[in-house]
Write a protein that holds these residues in place. Structure first.
Motif, PDB file in Angstrom:
ATOM      1  N   LEU A 128       0.819  -1.218   0.000  1.00 33.77           N
ATOM      2  CA  LEU A 128       0.000   0.000   0.000  1.00 33.77           C
ATOM      3  C   LEU A 128       0.856   1.273   0.000  1.00 33.77           C
ATOM      4  N   GLY A 153       5.451  14.248   6.195  1.00 31.80           N
ATOM      5  CA  GLY A 153       5.421  12.967   6.924  1.00 31.80           C
ATOM      6  C   GLY A 153       6.428  12.005   6.318  1.00 31.80           C
ATOM      7  N   GLY A 157       5.160   5.624   6.612  1.00 36.13           N
ATOM      8  CA  GLY A 157       5.071   4.568   5.599  1.00 36.13           C
ATOM      9  C   GLY A 157       4.982   5.130   4.197  1.00 36.13           C
ATOM     10  N   LYS A 182      13.760  11.126  12.685  1.00 33.05           N
ATOM     11  CA  LYS A 182      13.055  10.945  11.421  1.00 33.05           C
ATOM     12  C   LYS A 182      13.828  11.614  10.274  1.00 33.05           C
ATOM     13  N   VAL A 321       2.115   2.888  15.561  1.00 32.74           N
ATOM     14  CA  VAL A 321       1.548   3.740  14.503  1.00 32.74           C
ATOM     15  C   VAL A 321       0.671   4.824  15.129  1.00 32.74           C
ATOM     16  N   ARG A 324       2.661   7.758  16.643  1.00 32.52           N
ATOM     17  CA  ARG A 324       3.534   8.529  15.742  1.00 32.52           C
ATOM     18  C   ARG A 324       5.004   8.160  15.915  1.00 32.52           C
ATOM     19  N   VAL A 326       6.478   5.470  14.405  1.00 31.86           N
ATOM     20  CA  VAL A 326       7.004   4.611  13.330  1.00 31.86           C
ATOM     21  C   VAL A 326       7.900   5.392  12.378  1.00 31.86           C
ATOM     22  N   GLY A 328       9.270   4.393   8.666  1.00 31.90           N
ATOM     23  CA  GLY A 328       9.037   3.328   7.687  1.00 31.90           C
ATOM     24  C   GLY A 328       7.798   2.542   8.083  1.00 31.90           C
TER      25      GLY A 328
HETATM   26  N1  LIG Z   1      -4.847   8.235  -0.314  1.00 29.67           N
HETATM   27  C1  LIG Z   1      -4.562   6.959  -0.198  1.00 29.67           C
HETATM   28  O1  LIG Z   1      -4.872   6.147  -1.058  1.00 29.67           O
HETATM   29  C2  LIG Z   1      -3.828   6.526   1.035  1.00 29.67           C
HETATM   30  C3  LIG Z   1      -3.159   5.290   1.093  1.00 29.67           C
HETATM   31  C4  LIG Z   1      -2.452   4.978   2.247  1.00 29.67           C
HETATM   32  C5  LIG Z   1      -2.419   5.864   3.319  1.00 29.67           C
HETATM   33  N2  LIG Z   1      -3.129   7.034   3.239  1.00 29.67           N
HETATM   34  C6  LIG Z   1      -3.111   8.032   4.315  1.00 29.67           C
HETATM   35  O2  LIG Z   1      -1.825   8.592   4.364  1.00 29.67           O
HETATM   36  C7  LIG Z   1      -1.530   8.974   5.691  1.00 29.67           C
HETATM   37  C8  LIG Z   1      -0.224   8.350   6.113  1.00 29.67           C
HETATM   38  O3  LIG Z   1      -0.351   6.937   6.192  1.00 29.67           O
HETATM   39  P1  LIG Z   1       0.909   6.079   6.645  1.00 29.67           P
HETATM   40  O4  LIG Z   1       0.482   4.649   6.665  1.00 29.67           O
HETATM   41  O5  LIG Z   1       2.108   6.487   5.895  1.00 29.67           O
HETATM   42  O6  LIG Z   1       1.050   6.584   8.167  1.00 29.67           O
HETATM   43  P2  LIG Z   1       2.330   6.675   9.116  1.00 29.67           P
HETATM   44  O7  LIG Z   1       3.355   5.683   8.708  1.00 29.67           O
HETATM   45  O8  LIG Z   1       1.811   6.625  10.498  1.00 29.67           O
HETATM   46  O9  LIG Z   1       2.925   8.127   8.803  1.00 29.67           O
HETATM   47  C9  LIG Z   1       2.170   9.273   9.073  1.00 29.67           C
HETATM   48  C10 LIG Z   1       3.105  10.455   9.280  1.00 29.67           C
HETATM   49  O10 LIG Z   1       2.279  11.600   9.519  1.00 29.67           O
HETATM   50  C11 LIG Z   1       2.912  12.470  10.432  1.00 29.67           C
HETATM   51  N3  LIG Z   1       1.970  12.919  11.453  1.00 29.67           N
HETATM   52  C12 LIG Z   1       1.684  14.198  11.744  1.00 29.67           C
HETATM   53  N4  LIG Z   1       0.797  14.290  12.727  1.00 29.67           N
HETATM   54  C13 LIG Z   1       0.507  13.037  13.097  1.00 29.67           C
HETATM   55  C14 LIG Z   1      -0.338  12.500  14.088  1.00 29.67           C
HETATM   56  N5  LIG Z   1      -1.074  13.278  14.889  1.00 29.67           N
HETATM   57  N6  LIG Z   1      -0.394  11.161  14.206  1.00 29.67           N
HETATM   58  C15 LIG Z   1       0.322  10.369  13.389  1.00 29.67           C
HETATM   59  N7  LIG Z   1       1.158  10.832  12.417  1.00 29.67           N
HETATM   60  C16 LIG Z   1       1.249  12.171  12.279  1.00 29.67           C
HETATM   61  C17 LIG Z   1       4.065  11.696  11.061  1.00 29.67           C
HETATM   62  O11 LIG Z   1       5.259  12.314  10.616  1.00 29.67           O
HETATM   63  P3  LIG Z   1       5.977  13.454  11.479  1.00 29.67           P
HETATM   64  O12 LIG Z   1       6.044  12.961  12.892  1.00 29.67           O
HETATM   65  O13 LIG Z   1       7.301  13.577  10.838  1.00 29.67           O
HETATM   66  O14 LIG Z   1       5.112  14.659  11.310  1.00 29.67           O
HETATM   67  C18 LIG Z   1       3.995  10.289  10.491  1.00 29.67           C
HETATM   68  O15 LIG Z   1       5.270   9.813  10.132  1.00 29.67           O
HETATM   69  C19 LIG Z   1      -2.725   8.554   6.544  1.00 29.67           C
HETATM   70  O16 LIG Z   1      -3.586   9.663   6.687  1.00 29.67           O
HETATM   71  C20 LIG Z   1      -3.382   7.491   5.705  1.00 29.67           C
HETATM   72  O17 LIG Z   1      -4.755   7.364   5.988  1.00 29.67           O
HETATM   73  C21 LIG Z   1      -3.823   7.372   2.113  1.00 29.67           C
END
Ligand SMILES: NC(=O)c1ccc[n+]([C@@H]2O[C@H](COP(=O)([O-])OP(=O)(O)OC[C@H]3O[C@@H](n4cnc5c(N)ncnc54)[C@H](OP(=O)(O)O)[C@@H]3O)[C@@H](O)[C@H]2O)c1
Length: 336
Positions: A128, A153, A157, A182, A321, A324, A326, A328
């Motif tokens: 994903l 971010g 991931g 990070k 996750v 906050r 993680v 990767g």
């Molecule tokens: N559009 C699509 O098709 C699609 C597909 C997959 C995921 N997504 C979305 O993309 C986003 C990221 O997904 P992911 O799996 O990469 O998540 P992740 O690994 O948890 O990364 C999210 C990043 O957002 C930042 N962040 C800022 N405020 C946060 C908070 N309050 N809680 C958690 N993280 C926060 C963090 O970076 P910093 O600490 O550096 O700010 C974190 O590294 C999510 O909103 C998810 O729903 C969308």
């Protein structure tokens, strides 16, 4: 006849916090027409899984259900009419839910055979996040070599995948992150510049940092999985005729946009929901995965698996996750 072995899975009976997820036995699934039964070896945790568990995601399965969108494992059996994979193949697959289980059935169109040398944890981590990054950059933003790309971010991931995919496309990458740890991971993954979001007066100082990195023209493309204040600040850091891909709202607030700025800077705001491509254009998704696998084998992209957790330690994986922490991906491992 031998008794059927139960399948261990993580089950949600009622939406709520991650404590609502419990290890249970589920019936052994059977593959129907054009479907494949997979012995799951690893399933990665994605931020949207928490939204599904919490009941705030756009697509919610009927309860009880098994969460999880990303898995890798071995094909145990195939249903009638399956031609894309065969029993014994090492595959990764993307589904709407059901990956947090020892066995699961997926449509054959959503399976891809993994390249030699890729571990199950890497395969699960590559689905994903890397598809989202690739579709955001190529399909939605039309990223070209030599362009500048701001990834918010950037140690998460999707973010870290976008850093690597943008570099593989020949872009200059500005990674936006909230901590020194990070920042180091984003740099190691190829980011040319790092800007920080844990700064006072983000609205002003973010743009200054981005301009210091790429010049006052600003960036050509923003890939934004964070939303909220980071999106608002990014809107001011994008250049003339820039493109912003709206990927997610991890910060929690869905931004409201000042369209005046969009008009005067000729900005394109572009949405992405990659699961629509999975369901509507599965052959295109498999072609994109083939390109990602080729880049993996050339050393251009590599999933950063921060930690592996056995299924019974799922709360620690989900909490990482949620909190906050993680960099990767974290991965649930049934058998590696
Ligand atoms: N559009 C699509 O098709 C699609 C597909 C997959 C995921 N997504 C979305 O993309 C986003 C990221 O997904 P992911 O799996 O990469 O998540 P992740 O690994 O948890 O990364 C999210 C990043 O957002 C930042 N962040 C800022 N405020 C946060 C908070 N309050 N809680 C958690 N993280 C926060 C963090 O970076 P910093 O600490 O550096 O700010 C974190 O590294 C999510 O909103 C998810 O729903 C969308």
């Amino acid at each position: 006849m031998a008794a059927e072995k139960p399948v261990r899975a993580l089950v949600v009976k009622e939406h709520g916090p991650i404590e609502n997820v419990a290890l249970s036995d589920i019936p052994d699934p059977r593959p129907g027409r054009a479907a494949v039964l997979i012995d799951v070896r690893a399933a990665s945790v994605n931020f949207p899984d928490l939204l599904v568990i919490g009941g705030t995601y756009q697509n919610l399965p009927p309860r009880p259900f098994v969460p999880g969108k990303d898995l890798a494992g071995v094909v145990a059996a195939v249903g009638e009419g399956v031609t894309l994979v065969k029993a014994g193949d090492r595959v990764m697959a993307q589904i709407e839910h059901g990956a947090y289980a020892e066995r699961c059935v997926v449509p054959e169109q959503n399976c891809s055979v993994m390249p030699a040398g890729m571990s199950y944890a890497e395969g699960a981590a590559m689905g994903l996040a890397y598809l989202t990054a690739h579709f955001a950059l190529v399909e939605r933003a039309g990223c070209r070599a030599g362009e500048t790309v701001l990834v918010t971010g950037a140690a998460g991931g999707v973010g870290l995948a976008a850093v690597q995919v943008a570099k593989a496309l020949g872009a200059t990458v500005v990674a936006a992150v909230s901590s020194a740890e990070k920042a180091a991971v984003a740099k190691t993954s190829g980011a040319d510049h790092v800007v920080r979001t844990d700064v006072p007066d983000l609205r002003e100082t973010f743009r200054t940092q981005v301009f210091d990195a790429v010049g006052k023209r600003g960036v050509d493309i923003v890939i934004d999985p964070v939303g909220g204040n980071v999106f608002d600040a990014s809107l001011r850091a994008v250049g003339w005729c820039g493109r912003i891909v709206i990927v997610g709202f991890a910060e929690g607030r869905v931004p409201e946009i000042k369209t005046g700025l969009v008009l005067v800077k000729n900005i394109a705001l572009i949405g992405l929901q990659v699961s629509d491509y999975r369901d509507r254009e599965p052959a295109k998704v498999r072609r994109v995965l083939a390109e990602l696998f080729a880049w993996y084998q050339q050393g251009k992209v590599k999933p950063h698996v921060m930690a592996r957790f056995p299924l019974h330690e799922h709360r620690a994986a989900l909490a990482a996750v949620r909190d906050r922490r993680v960099v990767g991906k974290v991965v649930l491992v049934m058998r590696d």
